[in-house]
Design a protein around this motif. Structure first.
Motif, PDB file in Angstrom:
ATOM      1  N   GLU A 175      -7.679   6.422  -2.759  1.00 26.93           N
ATOM      2  CA  GLU A 175      -6.837   7.115  -1.774  1.00 26.93           C
ATOM      3  C   GLU A 175      -7.614   7.368  -0.485  1.00 26.93           C
ATOM      4  O   GLU A 175      -7.079   7.190   0.613  1.00 26.93           O
ATOM      5  CB  GLU A 175      -6.306   8.426  -2.350  1.00 26.93           C
ATOM      6  CG  GLU A 175      -5.102   8.255  -3.231  1.00 26.93           C
ATOM      7  CD  GLU A 175      -3.882   7.711  -2.486  1.00 26.93           C
ATOM      8  OE1 GLU A 175      -3.654   8.061  -1.309  1.00 26.93           O
ATOM      9  OE2 GLU A 175      -3.154   6.914  -3.093  1.00 26.93           O
ATOM     10  N   TYR A 222       2.228   1.764  -3.406  1.00 28.64           N
ATOM     11  CA  TYR A 222       1.147   2.217  -4.277  1.00 28.64           C
ATOM     12  C   TYR A 222       0.913   3.721  -4.075  1.00 28.64           C
ATOM     13  O   TYR A 222       0.838   4.477  -5.042  1.00 28.64           O
ATOM     14  CB  TYR A 222      -0.141   1.439  -3.969  1.00 28.64           C
ATOM     15  CG  TYR A 222      -1.309   1.910  -4.790  1.00 28.64           C
ATOM     16  CD1 TYR A 222      -1.511   1.439  -6.068  1.00 28.64           C
ATOM     17  CD2 TYR A 222      -2.204   2.854  -4.286  1.00 28.64           C
ATOM     18  CE1 TYR A 222      -2.566   1.882  -6.843  1.00 28.64           C
ATOM     19  CE2 TYR A 222      -3.269   3.308  -5.049  1.00 28.64           C
ATOM     20  CZ  TYR A 222      -3.446   2.819  -6.318  1.00 28.64           C
ATOM     21  OH  TYR A 222      -4.483   3.272  -7.079  1.00 28.64           O
ATOM     22  N   ARG A 223       0.815   4.129  -2.823  1.00 34.48           N
ATOM     23  CA  ARG A 223       0.537   5.539  -2.525  1.00 34.48           C
ATOM     24  C   ARG A 223       1.700   6.437  -2.935  1.00 34.48           C
ATOM     25  O   ARG A 223       1.501   7.609  -3.221  1.00 34.48           O
ATOM     26  CB  ARG A 223       0.213   5.705  -1.048  1.00 34.48           C
ATOM     27  CG  ARG A 223      -1.095   4.997  -0.689  1.00 34.48           C
ATOM     28  CD  ARG A 223      -1.500   5.229   0.699  1.00 34.48           C
ATOM     29  NE  ARG A 223      -2.307   6.467   0.706  1.00 34.48           N
ATOM     30  CZ  ARG A 223      -2.735   7.029   1.809  1.00 34.48           C
ATOM     31  NH1 ARG A 223      -2.423   6.518   2.974  1.00 34.48           N
ATOM     32  NH2 ARG A 223      -3.466   8.116   1.746  1.00 34.48           N
ATOM     33  N   GLU A 224       2.873   5.886  -2.983  1.00 29.67           N
ATOM     34  CA  GLU A 224       4.048   6.646  -3.419  1.00 29.67           C
ATOM     35  C   GLU A 224       4.066   6.825  -4.944  1.00 29.67           C
ATOM     36  O   GLU A 224       4.424   7.891  -5.446  1.00 29.67           O
ATOM     37  CB  GLU A 224       5.308   5.896  -2.959  1.00 29.67           C
ATOM     38  CG  GLU A 224       6.606   6.552  -3.285  1.00 29.67           C
ATOM     39  CD  GLU A 224       7.781   5.714  -2.796  1.00 29.67           C
ATOM     40  OE1 GLU A 224       8.759   5.577  -3.553  1.00 29.67           O
ATOM     41  OE2 GLU A 224       7.709   5.185  -1.663  1.00 29.67           O
ATOM     42  N   ILE A 281       0.839  -1.201   0.000  1.00 30.77           N
ATOM     43  CA  ILE A 281       0.000   0.000   0.000  1.00 30.77           C
ATOM     44  C   ILE A 281       0.876   1.253   0.000  1.00 30.77           C
ATOM     45  O   ILE A 281       0.599   2.212  -0.728  1.00 30.77           O
ATOM     46  CB  ILE A 281      -0.977  -0.012   1.187  1.00 30.77           C
ATOM     47  CG1 ILE A 281      -2.051  -1.080   0.949  1.00 30.77           C
ATOM     48  CG2 ILE A 281      -1.608   1.366   1.393  1.00 30.77           C
ATOM     49  CD1 ILE A 281      -2.974  -1.315   2.134  1.00 30.77           C
ATOM     50  N   HIS A 305      -9.311   7.015  -8.606  1.00 34.04           N
ATOM     51  CA  HIS A 305      -8.082   7.035  -7.816  1.00 34.04           C
ATOM     52  C   HIS A 305      -8.286   7.821  -6.519  1.00 34.04           C
ATOM     53  O   HIS A 305      -7.818   7.410  -5.454  1.00 34.04           O
ATOM     54  CB  HIS A 305      -6.911   7.617  -8.613  1.00 34.04           C
ATOM     55  CG  HIS A 305      -5.679   7.758  -7.788  1.00 34.04           C
ATOM     56  ND1 HIS A 305      -5.270   8.965  -7.283  1.00 34.04           N
ATOM     57  CD2 HIS A 305      -4.793   6.833  -7.328  1.00 34.04           C
ATOM     58  CE1 HIS A 305      -4.184   8.782  -6.561  1.00 34.04           C
ATOM     59  NE2 HIS A 305      -3.877   7.495  -6.581  1.00 34.04           N
ATOM     60  N   SER A 353      -3.037  -1.119  -9.036  1.00 31.46           N
ATOM     61  CA  SER A 353      -4.348  -0.983  -8.400  1.00 31.46           C
ATOM     62  C   SER A 353      -4.950  -2.356  -8.119  1.00 31.46           C
ATOM     63  O   SER A 353      -5.522  -2.582  -7.051  1.00 31.46           O
ATOM     64  CB  SER A 353      -5.284  -0.160  -9.285  1.00 31.46           C
ATOM     65  OG  SER A 353      -4.802   1.158  -9.429  1.00 31.46           O
ATOM     66  N   LEU A 412      -7.959   4.106   1.371  1.00 32.58           N
ATOM     67  CA  LEU A 412      -6.687   3.726   1.998  1.00 32.58           C
ATOM     68  C   LEU A 412      -6.420   4.574   3.243  1.00 32.58           C
ATOM     69  O   LEU A 412      -5.937   4.059   4.254  1.00 32.58           O
ATOM     70  CB  LEU A 412      -5.536   3.863   1.000  1.00 32.58           C
ATOM     71  CG  LEU A 412      -5.536   2.853  -0.146  1.00 32.58           C
ATOM     72  CD1 LEU A 412      -4.450   3.201  -1.165  1.00 32.58           C
ATOM     73  CD2 LEU A 412      -5.361   1.426   0.369  1.00 32.58           C
ATOM     74  N   SER A 413      -6.756   5.846   3.190  1.00 35.81           N
ATOM     75  CA  SER A 413      -6.591   6.721   4.356  1.00 35.81           C
ATOM     76  C   SER A 413      -7.480   6.254   5.506  1.00 35.81           C
ATOM     77  O   SER A 413      -7.036   6.191   6.662  1.00 35.81           O
ATOM     78  CB  SER A 413      -6.928   8.164   4.004  1.00 35.81           C
ATOM     79  OG  SER A 413      -5.966   8.687   3.118  1.00 35.81           O
TER      80      SER A 413
END
Length: 163
Positions: free
Chosen positions: A152, A76-78, A73, A148, A110, A155-156
């Motif tokens: 995000e 991915y976020r990076e 994760i 997207h 993703s 995920l947060s």
């Protein structure tokens, strides 16, 4: 085998395809076998993240190693924001090569974290770009950007509940 399953795929999808193939009669068999019902995945149509994909990823965890789900994760976020920017720029300049490349990479990453809707939309965008459909591909970028943003946000929320 006459079926096709594109990468990345889930265990659920693989089981469904195998059940379908195994339910088909062997060549030369007189009786027709009834097709098996497809396996049902535990993904709500409203879900942004498929927790089953994250659980499958967790199965790869090795003892004494950093948490594979959290590391995936974090990667991915990076990387995903850069890919989304590449999509926006590709649409702005109508660059199908850039759109195809960025959508392909974002699709795979993703899918790895269970962002199924986003992965499917990226796959559609990749196909449009490959087929030279400039207007359609560029028109799909806003939807990918919105998907997207939803990923995000999910995920947060996931990180906040884990803490």
């Amino acid at each position: 085998m006459d079926e096709y399953l594109a990468k990345p795929f889930t265990r659920c999808q693989l089981c469904s395809v195998l059940e379908t193939v195994l339910a088909q009669p062997a060549p030369g068999e007189a009786a027709a076998a009834s097709a098996a019902a497809p396996a049902v995945c535990a993904v709500s149509p409203d879900a942004v993240l498929d927790e089953g994909a994250l659980a499958a990823l967790r199965e790869l965890q090795q003892s004494g190693r950093p948490d594979i789900v959290e590391r995936t994760i974090a990667l991915y976020r990076e990387n995903a924001p850069r890919l989304v920017d590449d999509l926006k720029q590709g649409a702005e300049t109508r660059n199908l090569v850039a759109l195809g490349r960025a959508s392909h990479t974002l699709k795979s990453s993703s899918a790895n974290i269970g962002a199924v809707t986003l992965a499917v939309r990226c796959s559609e965008l990749e196909t449009l770009a490959r087929d030279g459909m400039v207007a359609e591909a560029c028109g799909l970028v806003d939807a990918v950007v919105a998907d997207h943003a939803a990923v995000e946000a999910a995920l947060s929320r996931r990180l906040k509940t884990a803490a």
